[in-house]
Design a protein around this motif. Structure first.
Motif, mmCIF file in Angstrom:
data_model
loop_
_atom_site.group_PDB
_atom_site.id
_atom_site.type_symbol
_atom_site.label_atom_id
_atom_site.label_comp_id
_atom_site.label_asym_id
_atom_site.label_seq_id
_atom_site.Cartn_x
_atom_site.Cartn_y
_atom_site.Cartn_z
ATOM 1 N N LEU A 41 17.877 38.933 31.348
ATOM 2 C CA LEU A 41 18.451 40.293 31.903
ATOM 3 C C LEU A 41 19.372 39.928 32.912
ATOM 4 O O LEU A 41 19.472 38.795 33.675
ATOM 5 N N MET A 42 20.328 40.827 32.930
ATOM 6 C CA MET A 42 21.463 40.661 34.057
ATOM 7 C C MET A 42 21.584 41.939 34.473
ATOM 8 O O MET A 42 21.291 43.214 34.116
ATOM 9 N N VAL A 43 21.789 41.557 36.017
ATOM 10 C CA VAL A 43 21.475 42.923 36.878
ATOM 11 C C VAL A 43 23.083 43.382 36.912
ATOM 12 O O VAL A 43 24.046 42.514 37.237
ATOM 13 N N CYS A 44 23.503 44.729 36.960
ATOM 14 C CA CYS A 44 24.948 44.877 36.524
ATOM 15 C C CYS A 44 24.917 46.460 37.551
ATOM 16 O O CYS A 44 24.381 47.205 37.239
ATOM 17 N N GLU A 45 25.863 46.351 38.341
ATOM 18 C CA GLU A 45 26.227 47.618 39.330
ATOM 19 C C GLU A 45 27.601 47.365 39.681
ATOM 20 O O GLU A 45 28.162 46.148 39.881
ATOM 21 N N GLN A 46 28.516 48.373 39.698
ATOM 22 C CA GLN A 46 29.826 48.492 40.011
ATOM 23 C C GLN A 46 30.162 47.845 41.448
ATOM 24 O O GLN A 46 31.066 47.188 41.688
ATOM 25 N N ALA A 47 29.145 48.211 42.555
ATOM 26 C CA ALA A 47 29.306 47.810 43.807
ATOM 27 C C ALA A 47 28.982 46.171 44.011
ATOM 28 O O ALA A 47 29.301 45.739 44.962
ATOM 29 N N PHE A 48 28.184 45.758 42.942
ATOM 30 C CA PHE A 48 27.890 44.402 42.988
ATOM 31 C C PHE A 48 29.073 43.213 43.059
ATOM 32 O O PHE A 48 28.959 42.158 43.490
ATOM 33 N N ILE A 49 30.263 43.661 42.622
ATOM 34 C CA ILE A 49 31.338 42.799 42.305
ATOM 35 C C ILE A 49 31.809 42.448 43.891
ATOM 36 O O ILE A 49 31.876 41.640 43.980
ATOM 37 N N TYR A 50 31.872 43.676 44.739
ATOM 38 C CA TYR A 50 32.343 43.477 46.134
ATOM 39 C C TYR A 50 30.982 42.807 46.697
ATOM 40 O O TYR A 50 31.253 42.039 47.704
ATOM 41 N N PHE A 51 29.896 43.086 46.708
ATOM 42 C CA PHE A 51 28.958 42.132 47.135
ATOM 43 C C PHE A 51 28.749 40.911 46.918
ATOM 44 O O PHE A 51 28.553 40.017 47.838
ATOM 45 N N GLY A 52 28.913 40.460 45.672
ATOM 46 C CA GLY A 52 29.076 39.271 45.443
ATOM 47 C C GLY A 52 30.440 38.290 45.984
ATOM 48 O O GLY A 52 30.366 37.180 46.107
ATOM 49 N N GLN A 53 31.331 39.064 46.165
ATOM 50 C CA GLN A 53 32.523 38.643 46.961
ATOM 51 C C GLN A 53 32.260 38.110 48.335
ATOM 52 O O GLN A 53 32.585 36.987 48.690
ATOM 53 N N TYR A 54 31.603 38.993 49.029
ATOM 54 C CA TYR A 54 31.199 38.647 50.532
ATOM 55 C C TYR A 54 29.965 37.701 50.603
ATOM 56 O O TYR A 54 30.075 36.973 51.756
ATOM 57 N N THR A 55 29.429 37.505 49.491
ATOM 58 C CA THR A 55 28.511 36.323 49.351
ATOM 59 C C THR A 55 28.959 34.859 49.479
ATOM 60 O O THR A 55 28.420 33.966 49.909
ATOM 61 N N ALA A 56 30.055 34.792 48.720
ATOM 62 C CA ALA A 56 30.767 33.647 48.683
ATOM 63 C C ALA A 56 31.975 33.147 49.675
ATOM 64 O O ALA A 56 32.665 32.275 49.566
ATOM 65 N N ILE A 57 32.458 34.374 50.549
ATOM 66 C CA ILE A 57 33.369 34.144 51.153
ATOM 67 C C ILE A 57 33.621 32.976 52.327
ATOM 68 O O ILE A 57 34.528 32.174 52.426
ATOM 69 N N LEU A 74 36.404 39.199 57.453
ATOM 70 C CA LEU A 74 36.249 37.687 56.632
ATOM 71 C C LEU A 74 36.216 38.084 55.493
ATOM 72 O O LEU A 74 35.105 38.453 54.957
ATOM 73 N N ASP A 75 37.425 38.499 54.669
ATOM 74 C CA ASP A 75 37.303 38.867 53.251
ATOM 75 C C ASP A 75 38.436 38.052 52.764
ATOM 76 O O ASP A 75 39.122 37.130 52.969
ATOM 77 N N SER A 76 38.556 38.177 51.358
ATOM 78 C CA SER A 76 39.458 37.707 50.615
ATOM 79 C C SER A 76 40.998 37.839 50.982
ATOM 80 O O SER A 76 41.702 36.887 50.896
ATOM 81 N N ILE A 77 41.329 39.114 51.346
ATOM 82 C CA ILE A 77 42.571 39.270 51.883
ATOM 83 C C ILE A 77 43.106 38.575 53.231
ATOM 84 O O ILE A 77 44.094 37.899 53.182
ATOM 85 N N SER A 78 42.042 38.610 54.126
ATOM 86 C CA SER A 78 42.403 37.749 55.290
ATOM 87 C C SER A 78 42.464 36.080 54.908
ATOM 88 O O SER A 78 43.350 35.403 55.489
ATOM 89 N N ILE A 79 41.578 35.703 53.961
ATOM 90 C CA ILE A 79 41.520 34.329 53.742
ATOM 91 C C ILE A 79 42.742 33.888 52.878
ATOM 92 O O ILE A 79 43.510 32.881 53.100
ATOM 93 N N ILE A 80 43.278 34.754 52.004
ATOM 94 C CA ILE A 80 44.380 34.468 51.468
ATOM 95 C C ILE A 80 45.650 34.326 52.259
ATOM 96 O O ILE A 80 46.611 33.718 52.013
ATOM 97 N N SER A 81 45.663 35.472 53.166
ATOM 98 C CA SER A 81 47.055 35.447 54.091
ATOM 99 C C SER A 81 46.805 34.207 55.023
ATOM 100 O O SER A 81 47.963 33.641 55.196
ATOM 101 N N LEU A 82 45.764 33.710 55.290
ATOM 102 C CA LEU A 82 45.817 32.474 56.200
ATOM 103 C C LEU A 82 46.105 31.287 55.553
ATOM 104 O O LEU A 82 46.694 30.564 55.980
ATOM 105 N N ALA A 83 45.673 31.197 54.169
ATOM 106 C CA ALA A 83 46.250 30.076 53.288
ATOM 107 C C ALA A 83 47.591 30.341 53.140
ATOM 108 O O ALA A 83 48.533 29.339 53.244
ATOM 109 N N ILE A 84 48.345 31.369 53.017
ATOM 110 C CA ILE A 84 49.758 31.501 52.837
ATOM 111 C C ILE A 84 50.527 31.056 54.150
ATOM 112 O O ILE A 84 51.467 30.261 54.096
ATOM 113 N N CYS A 85 49.880 31.423 55.399
ATOM 114 C CA CYS A 85 50.587 30.961 56.628
ATOM 115 C C CYS A 85 50.405 29.563 57.023
ATOM 116 O O CYS A 85 50.779 29.483 58.155
ATOM 117 N N THR A 86 49.665 28.711 56.366
ATOM 118 C CA THR A 86 49.440 27.657 56.689
ATOM 119 C C THR A 86 50.790 26.874 57.020
ATOM 120 O O THR A 86 50.723 25.786 57.951
#
Length: 190
Positions: free
Chosen positions: A17-33, A87-99
């Protein structure tokens, strides 16, 4: 929280069984950030240590440069909350670029100190600061002025651009502070 509860319930079923919801994409991002942020900081610091060993072939100076970069990354990640940067993917990518901005402040001072012909460490550090303090300060100031005039930080409405401009500002501020104040002090200690 709901995502974890539903995934836990799905694992208990006998059939796949797989749980699927459109908003879970964003929730999953925040769990791994957080994990990805720490991993990116370690990888960036390691890469900059290797690069600094090649460019400034003095292991102690390379170590100081790496510590400066790591402190800039930690400082920017910590201070982002004061300027409403999530603290999201945009800020982390920006920080990596600015290193790279943080790297050049510390690397130039270290390089000038290592390759100076002066006999003592204090004289080499003083000479490095005399040669590079003003150009590096102007570099940091001109980057910030370019941001303000090019993007007009307060007028830009898109989150991605505002975040990038704020991260660049923080990286320049902390990078210049490390490169022009802390690195020269550390270089004279050893």
């Amino acid at each position: 929280m709901v995502l974890f509860q539903l995934c836990g319930l799905a694992k208990k079923w006998a059939i796949p069984l797989m749980v699927c919801e459109q908003a879970f994409i964003y929730f999953g991002q925040y769990t791994a950030i957080l994990e990805n942020t720490i991993q990116n900081a370690i990888v960036a610091s390691t890469a900059m240590f290797i690069v600094s060993l090649v460019l400034v072939p003095h292991p102690l100076c390379s170590l100081w440069v790496t510590f400066a970069i790591a402190s800039v990354v930690v400082g920017v990640t910590s201070f982002r909350a004061f300027w409403s940067i999530n603290l999201d993917s945009i800020s982390i990518i920006s920080l990596a670029i600015c290193t790279g901005f943080a790297f050049h402040f510390s690397a130039h001072i270290s390089y000038a100190c290592v390759y100076s012909a002066k006999p003592s460490v204090n004289q080499r550090t003083t000479k490095a600061l005399c040669l590079l303090y003003y150009p590096m300060l102007l570099s940091a100031i001109s980057t910030v002025i370019g941001q303000v005039t090019g993007g007009l930080l307060s007028a830009v409405k898109a989150y991605i651009f505002r975040t990038l401009l704020k991260i660049i500002f923080f990286v320049n501020l902390f990078g210049a502070t490390c490169g022009l104040i802390f690195i020269p002090v550390f270089l004279t200690l050893f």
